[in-house]
Design a protein around this motif. Sequence first.
Motif, PDB file in Angstrom:
ATOM      1  N   GLY A   1       0.777  -1.226   0.000  1.00 15.67           N
ATOM      2  CA  GLY A   1       0.000   0.000   0.000  1.00 15.67           C
ATOM      3  C   GLY A   1       0.805   1.271   0.000  1.00 15.67           C
ATOM      4  O   GLY A   1       0.296   2.330   0.352  1.00 15.67           O
ATOM      5  N   HIS A   2       2.085   1.208  -0.428  1.00 16.72           N
ATOM      6  CA  HIS A   2       2.924   2.397  -0.447  1.00 16.72           C
ATOM      7  C   HIS A   2       3.133   2.874  -1.884  1.00 16.72           C
ATOM      8  O   HIS A   2       3.363   2.049  -2.774  1.00 16.72           O
ATOM      9  N   PRO A   3       3.058   4.185  -2.150  1.00 18.94           N
ATOM     10  CA  PRO A   3       3.321   4.682  -3.499  1.00 18.94           C
ATOM     11  C   PRO A   3       4.731   4.295  -3.947  1.00 18.94           C
ATOM     12  O   PRO A   3       5.678   4.380  -3.164  1.00 18.94           O
ATOM     13  N   VAL A   4       4.864   3.871  -5.182  1.00 23.35           N
ATOM     14  CA  VAL A   4       6.154   3.354  -5.650  1.00 23.35           C
ATOM     15  C   VAL A   4       7.054   4.428  -6.246  1.00 23.35           C
ATOM     16  O   VAL A   4       8.240   4.190  -6.462  1.00 23.35           O
ATOM     17  N   ASN A   5       6.518   5.606  -6.527  1.00 24.89           N
ATOM     18  CA  ASN A   5       7.287   6.665  -7.164  1.00 24.89           C
ATOM     19  C   ASN A   5       7.323   7.935  -6.327  1.00 24.89           C
ATOM     20  O   ASN A   5       6.542   8.109  -5.391  1.00 24.89           O
ATOM     21  N   ASN A   6       8.238   8.814  -6.697  1.00 28.25           N
ATOM     22  CA  ASN A   6       8.240  10.193  -6.225  1.00 28.25           C
ATOM     23  C   ASN A   6       7.996  11.112  -7.408  1.00 28.25           C
ATOM     24  O   ASN A   6       8.512  10.882  -8.508  1.00 28.25           O
ATOM     25  N   LEU A   7       7.218  12.163  -7.198  1.00 27.62           N
ATOM     26  CA  LEU A   7       7.035  13.214  -8.185  1.00 27.62           C
ATOM     27  C   LEU A   7       7.959  14.357  -7.803  1.00 27.62           C
ATOM     28  O   LEU A   7       7.940  14.841  -6.670  1.00 27.62           O
ATOM     29  N   ILE A   8       8.792  14.776  -8.755  1.00 26.65           N
ATOM     30  CA  ILE A   8       9.738  15.873  -8.530  1.00 26.65           C
ATOM     31  C   ILE A   8       9.426  16.977  -9.532  1.00 26.65           C
ATOM     32  O   ILE A   8       9.373  16.737 -10.743  1.00 26.65           O
ATOM     33  N   VAL A   9       9.211  18.183  -9.022  1.00 28.57           N
ATOM     34  CA  VAL A   9       8.987  19.352  -9.875  1.00 28.57           C
ATOM     35  C   VAL A   9      10.221  20.240  -9.792  1.00 28.57           C
ATOM     36  O   VAL A   9      10.706  20.549  -8.701  1.00 28.57           O
ATOM     37  N   TYR A  10      10.743  20.641 -10.949  1.00 25.99           N
ATOM     38  CA  TYR A  10      11.935  21.479 -11.028  1.00 25.99           C
ATOM     39  C   TYR A  10      11.544  22.892 -11.435  1.00 25.99           C
ATOM     40  O   TYR A  10      10.725  23.085 -12.340  1.00 25.99           O
ATOM     41  N   ALA A  11      12.140  23.881 -10.793  1.00 22.52           N
ATOM     42  CA  ALA A  11      11.853  25.286 -11.126  1.00 22.52           C
ATOM     43  C   ALA A  11      13.103  26.128 -10.915  1.00 22.52           C
ATOM     44  O   ALA A  11      13.996  25.765 -10.149  1.00 22.52           O
ATOM     45  N   THR A  12      13.171  27.259 -11.621  1.00 25.22           N
ATOM     46  CA  THR A  12      14.294  28.174 -11.483  1.00 25.22           C
ATOM     47  C   THR A  12      13.789  29.578 -11.211  1.00 25.22           C
ATOM     48  O   THR A  12      12.680  29.957 -11.587  1.00 25.22           O
ATOM     49  N   LEU A  13      14.627  30.365 -10.529  1.00 27.49           N
ATOM     50  CA  LEU A  13      14.271  31.730 -10.151  1.00 27.49           C
ATOM     51  C   LEU A  13      14.153  32.604 -11.395  1.00 27.49           C
ATOM     52  O   LEU A  13      14.975  32.554 -12.293  1.00 27.49           O
ATOM     53  N   ASP A  14      13.110  33.429 -11.427  1.00 26.91           N
ATOM     54  CA  ASP A  14      12.931  34.350 -12.551  1.00 26.91           C
ATOM     55  C   ASP A  14      13.961  35.461 -12.502  1.00 26.91           C
ATOM     56  O   ASP A  14      14.396  35.869 -11.432  1.00 26.91           O
TER      57      ASP A  14
END
Length: 203
Positions: free
Chosen positions: A190-203
Amino acid sequence: MSPARLARVVPLILIVLTGCSSAPGTAPEDPATGTGAPGRNAVGTPSPRTPAAVGRPAAPVEVEIPSIGVKSSLMELGLNTDGTVEVPPPDKGMTAGWYTGGAAPGEAGAAVIIGHNDTRFGKAVFHDLKKITKGADIMVRNSLGESARFTVTGSESVSKDSFPTDKVYGRTRDHALRLITCDGDFDAEGHPVNNLIVYATLD
């Protein structure tokens, strides 16, 4: 690299726990971490940083992502005594946390904000993070009332067994921001198998 040098480096490549919950009706969460059984919530451990010095930028206190309706105060997250990364407690699932071992958002380096997708209490702060798109704005406000605006450059869902530790936490000259939560299907426990990673840079 000499065997002695290798012996000092290898212990730094560890596995840590992050803010993910079990599927409803499955293994209970650890009350200390808000996670299910150890080993399924890996996000990769960064190398230790030097403790914050005088003159370091003010700590972030709020993150906002208008496109997905997220606005949350930020708690500070460090390391547990076993070297794993702290996560917001399950009963604070709607509050994200800033990992103090990384950069402060807006300074050079990789700043990391971790949030639950959901907990045993229900929907959590980064539940809709998977809906974020390239070009979306992320604003982070610090304790001085100053705001840093970031633009999303991409995202990826990665197996917890092959988390890109250096890509997320490694040294960079960019003023970078990473958001992390859980993602993907559930395993047999019952554990999620992935991680979601969001990448961002400073304007």
